[in-house]
Design a protein around this motif. Structure first.
Motif, PDB file in Angstrom:
ATOM      1  N   THR A  47      -7.435   7.528  -1.428  1.00  0.00           N
ATOM      2  CA  THR A  47      -6.506   6.398  -1.399  1.00  0.00           C
ATOM      3  C   THR A  47      -6.652   5.628  -0.084  1.00  0.00           C
ATOM      4  OG1 THR A  47      -4.925   7.588  -2.793  1.00  0.00           O
ATOM      5  CG2 THR A  47      -4.072   5.731  -1.524  1.00  0.00           C
ATOM      6  N   THR A  48      -6.752   6.354   1.013  1.00  0.00           N
ATOM      7  CA  THR A  48      -6.915   5.717   2.326  1.00  0.00           C
ATOM      8  C   THR A  48      -8.248   4.979   2.424  1.00  0.00           C
ATOM      9  OG1 THR A  48      -5.590   7.473   3.350  1.00  0.00           O
ATOM     10  CG2 THR A  48      -6.928   6.132   4.817  1.00  0.00           C
ATOM     11  N   LEU A  69      -0.896   5.003   7.207  1.00  0.00           N
ATOM     12  CA  LEU A  69       0.495   5.425   7.019  1.00  0.00           C
ATOM     13  C   LEU A  69       0.982   5.108   5.611  1.00  0.00           C
ATOM     14  CD1 LEU A  69       3.207   6.487   8.073  1.00  0.00           C
ATOM     15  CD2 LEU A  69       3.679   4.176   8.923  1.00  0.00           C
ATOM     16  N   TYR A  70       0.699   3.895   5.152  1.00  0.00           N
ATOM     17  CA  TYR A  70       1.145   3.491   3.821  1.00  0.00           C
ATOM     18  C   TYR A  70       0.437   4.280   2.714  1.00  0.00           C
ATOM     19  CZ  TYR A  70       3.875  -0.488   5.573  1.00  0.00           C
ATOM     20  OH  TYR A  70       4.812  -1.280   6.184  1.00  0.00           O
ATOM     21  N   SER A  71      -0.828   4.599   2.911  1.00  0.00           N
ATOM     22  CA  SER A  71      -1.559   5.417   1.927  1.00  0.00           C
ATOM     23  C   SER A  71      -0.937   6.804   1.830  1.00  0.00           C
ATOM     24  CB  SER A  71      -3.032   5.526   2.320  1.00  0.00           C
ATOM     25  OG  SER A  71      -3.645   4.262   2.328  1.00  0.00           O
ATOM     26  N   LEU A 116       2.199   7.454   2.499  1.00  0.00           N
ATOM     27  CA  LEU A 116       3.483   7.266   1.821  1.00  0.00           C
ATOM     28  C   LEU A 116       3.301   7.130   0.316  1.00  0.00           C
ATOM     29  CD1 LEU A 116       5.369   4.820   4.236  1.00  0.00           C
ATOM     30  CD2 LEU A 116       5.811   7.258   3.870  1.00  0.00           C
ATOM     31  N   ASP A 117       2.234   6.463  -0.106  1.00  0.00           N
ATOM     32  CA  ASP A 117       1.925   6.350  -1.536  1.00  0.00           C
ATOM     33  C   ASP A 117       1.835   7.739  -2.152  1.00  0.00           C
ATOM     34  OD1 ASP A 117       0.851   6.008  -4.062  1.00  0.00           O
ATOM     35  OD2 ASP A 117      -0.880   4.838  -3.418  1.00  0.00           O
ATOM     36  N   CYS A 118       1.049   8.617  -1.549  1.00  0.00           N
ATOM     37  CA  CYS A 118       0.868   9.976  -2.079  1.00  0.00           C
ATOM     38  C   CYS A 118       2.158  10.785  -2.017  1.00  0.00           C
ATOM     39  CB  CYS A 118      -0.247  10.691  -1.312  1.00  0.00           C
ATOM     40  SG  CYS A 118      -1.867   9.901  -1.466  1.00  0.00           S
ATOM     41  N   VAL A 119       2.873  10.687  -0.897  1.00  0.00           N
ATOM     42  CA  VAL A 119       4.111  11.449  -0.723  1.00  0.00           C
ATOM     43  C   VAL A 119       5.178  10.976  -1.702  1.00  0.00           C
ATOM     44  CG1 VAL A 119       6.025  11.936   0.843  1.00  0.00           C
ATOM     45  CG2 VAL A 119       3.674  12.046   1.687  1.00  0.00           C
ATOM     46  N   SER A 142       0.811  -1.222   0.000  1.00  0.00           N
ATOM     47  CA  SER A 142       0.000   0.000   0.000  1.00  0.00           C
ATOM     48  C   SER A 142       0.840   1.266   0.000  1.00  0.00           C
ATOM     49  CB  SER A 142      -0.933   0.012   1.222  1.00  0.00           C
ATOM     50  OG  SER A 142      -1.821  -1.079   1.180  1.00  0.00           O
ATOM     51  N   ALA A 143       2.150   1.120   0.257  1.00  0.00           N
ATOM     52  CA  ALA A 143       3.042   2.287   0.274  1.00  0.00           C
ATOM     53  C   ALA A 143       3.636   2.585  -1.092  1.00  0.00           C
ATOM     54  CB  ALA A 143       4.171   2.066   1.279  1.00  0.00           C
TER      55      ALA A 143
END
Length: 495
Positions: free
Chosen positions: A206-207, A231-233, A235-238, A108-109
């Motif tokens: 996304t979350t 947290l992983y969602s 990180l995906d966006c970032v 998910s990240a």
């Protein structure tokens, strides 16, 4: 102009380019296997031969689908082989980075939104959405057959994570939903900082998607799994936006992409040629600023790219840097052309179009700017010096010897800049700038260029020319509006 037909040579070369790029994509998939299986990659491939063949064939089928789509909808891409390479390069980077982060951090990240954001910035919306779907299917197929519990891991040590079925479908939905939303949002963004805001907005859907799709895991692991997904969602966006901001400038330079970000950088006061023009040809710079304002308004009025029109207008007269003092807007009271023959004056004046194109290419600016530089006067006669030559001669003269060498405008933006350039210069010379005078002047300029067939190669319609004409008139009325006459009164400070 939109390309409607490909030659046999263009078709053959585009197929060859697609084939070579697809081979490199297969190599990319192999690198991803190496990342996942390490030194055990060969035994892994032997144990999963059917899966490897499935992924390779599926990837080839997706490539054929993309080619057919481009052949039907966007032939310009197939005619521009660099564009094909560009798509595959971004796909190559996306798959590789996604696999690395998925392997060592979590499914998910992964920066799944990087590819949609890049496509949104580099292509039109429909094409960006289509390519995003293809990318989503490509990564989903790889994950299901070569990076999940479906693959065989007998007697092979696999480090890191693999993508389970729920995570695979969750990622696919994130790319389809959040990716498409990102494409729509990014089209309205004009600054790089705005891209960061897009990441913040995309974090919510996304979350939600990841949480809903992985609800069973959240129920089993309770709060810990939910926090992990959030947290992983994030990180995906970032990761997606950071990668986007890092890779985009490289792509802009490598493939001469005219994104809104780069166009704004090219028209800033710190751009090299703009700074040089301000220092050496201030009159030309001021003229270009007004023409850019006119071009931007006209382009917007007929649904062309206003940012592109504005930027091209800034550089349309850049060739005057070679002899700035030979052009009226940069002269003081004395006209240097009084010392020259009309023929020599014409050579100097018309050379600024060719010199502009050379200068633009020398500084590695977009080819589109060079095209505008040579096209914005078309094949029009330089009437002032032609009339001067007629007075000095006994017989008739060939007007072609006193005309610009062309070509005539081949795009609507080039036609807009041709009209805006002539209208601004002519309006500046008017002693009486009433709205009626300006309207009559601009109308006569457009009519003259129509009579001289300057717009036959740019596919601009009569309706659009009428809109451009009226827009230029309205804009010039704002630029050269009348002011209140100040009283002649001298004041001094009372003691």
């Amino acid at each position: 102009m939109t390309k409607t037909k490909l030659s046999k040579k263009e078709i053959a070369l585009s197929i060859l380019t697609f084939t070579v790029c697809q081979i490199f994509l297969i190599l990319d998939l192999f690198i991803m296997l190496v990342i996942n299986a390490g030194t055990n990659v060969i035994p892994f491939i032997l144990d999963n031969t059917n899966n490897v063949i499935t992924v390779a064939v599926a990837s080839a089928i997706l490539a054929v689908i993309v080619y057919i789509y481009m052949f039907v909808e966007n032939k310009e891409v197939l005619a521009s082989y660099g564009k094909i390479v560009e798509i595959y390069l971004i796909l190559f980077i996306s798959l590789l980075v996604t696999d690395v982060i998925g392997r060592f951090i979590g499914a998910s990240a992964r920066p799944l939104l990087f590819f949609p954001l890049m496509m949104a910035m580099l292509f039109r919306r429909r094409k960006a959405i289509f390519l995003t779907f293809i990318y989503g299917l490509q990564i989903f197929i790889f994950n299901r057959f070569l990076n999940s519990e479906m693959a065989s891991y007998d007697s092979i040590t696999i480090t890191g994570n693999y993508i389970n079925m729920i995570e695979g479908f969750s990622s696919l939905l994130v790319m389809f939903c959040s990716g498409v939303l990102g494409i729509f949002l990014l089209k309205g963004i004009k600054t790089r900082m705005g891209s960061v805001m897009v990441a913040l907005i995309l974090f919510l859907p996304t979350t939600i998607i990841n949480s809903v799709m992985q609800l069973s895991a959240i129920v089993d692991d309770n709060l810990y799994k939910l926090l992990e997904i959030v947290l992983y969602s994030m990180l995906d966006c970032v990761f997606s936006v950071l990668l986007f901001l890092f890779i985009l400038p490289i792509i802009e330079v490598m493939f001469s992409e005219l994104t809104p970000f780069r166009l704004r950088e090219l028209t800033s006061d710190n751009a090299r040629l703009i700074k040089k023009m301000k220092q050496q040809a201030l009159g030309t710079y001021n003229h270009c600023v007004v023409v850019a304002q006119l071009a931007e308004a006209c382009a917007s009025a007929i649904s062309e790219d206003p940012e592109l029109a504005r930027a091209a207008a800034y550089y349309h007269d850049i060739g005057k840097l070679k002899n700035p003092e030979m052009f009226a807007e940069n002269q003081s009271e004395y006209d240097l052309h009084k010392e020259l023959t009309p023929e020599l004056s014409v050579d100097i004046i018309r050379s600024h179009t060719r010199e502009g194109a050379k200068l633009i290419k020398k500084y590695k600016l977009p080819e589109f700017f060079a095209d505008i530089a040579v096209q914005h006067h078309g094949t029009l006669p330089i009437k002032y010096f032609y009339a001067k030559a007629l007075k000095m001669s006994d017989g008739e003269l060939n007007v072609a010897n006193y005309s610009y060498s062309g070509p005539t405008p081949t795009t609507k933006i080039a036609a807009i800049i041709m009209i805006a350039d002539a209208s601004e210069a002519a309006a500046r010379s008017l002693s009486n700038r009433t709205p009626e005078k300006v309207a009559s002047l601009v109308s006569s300029i457009v009519e003259e260029r129509m009579n001289l067939e300057q717009f036959i190669d740019c596919n601009i319609t009569l309706h659009e020319l009428n809109i451009v004409t009226q827009t230029v008139i309205n804009q010039l009325a704002g630029v050269y509006h009348s002011r209140v006459k100040y009283p002649k009164l001298v004041l001094s400070k009372n003691k």
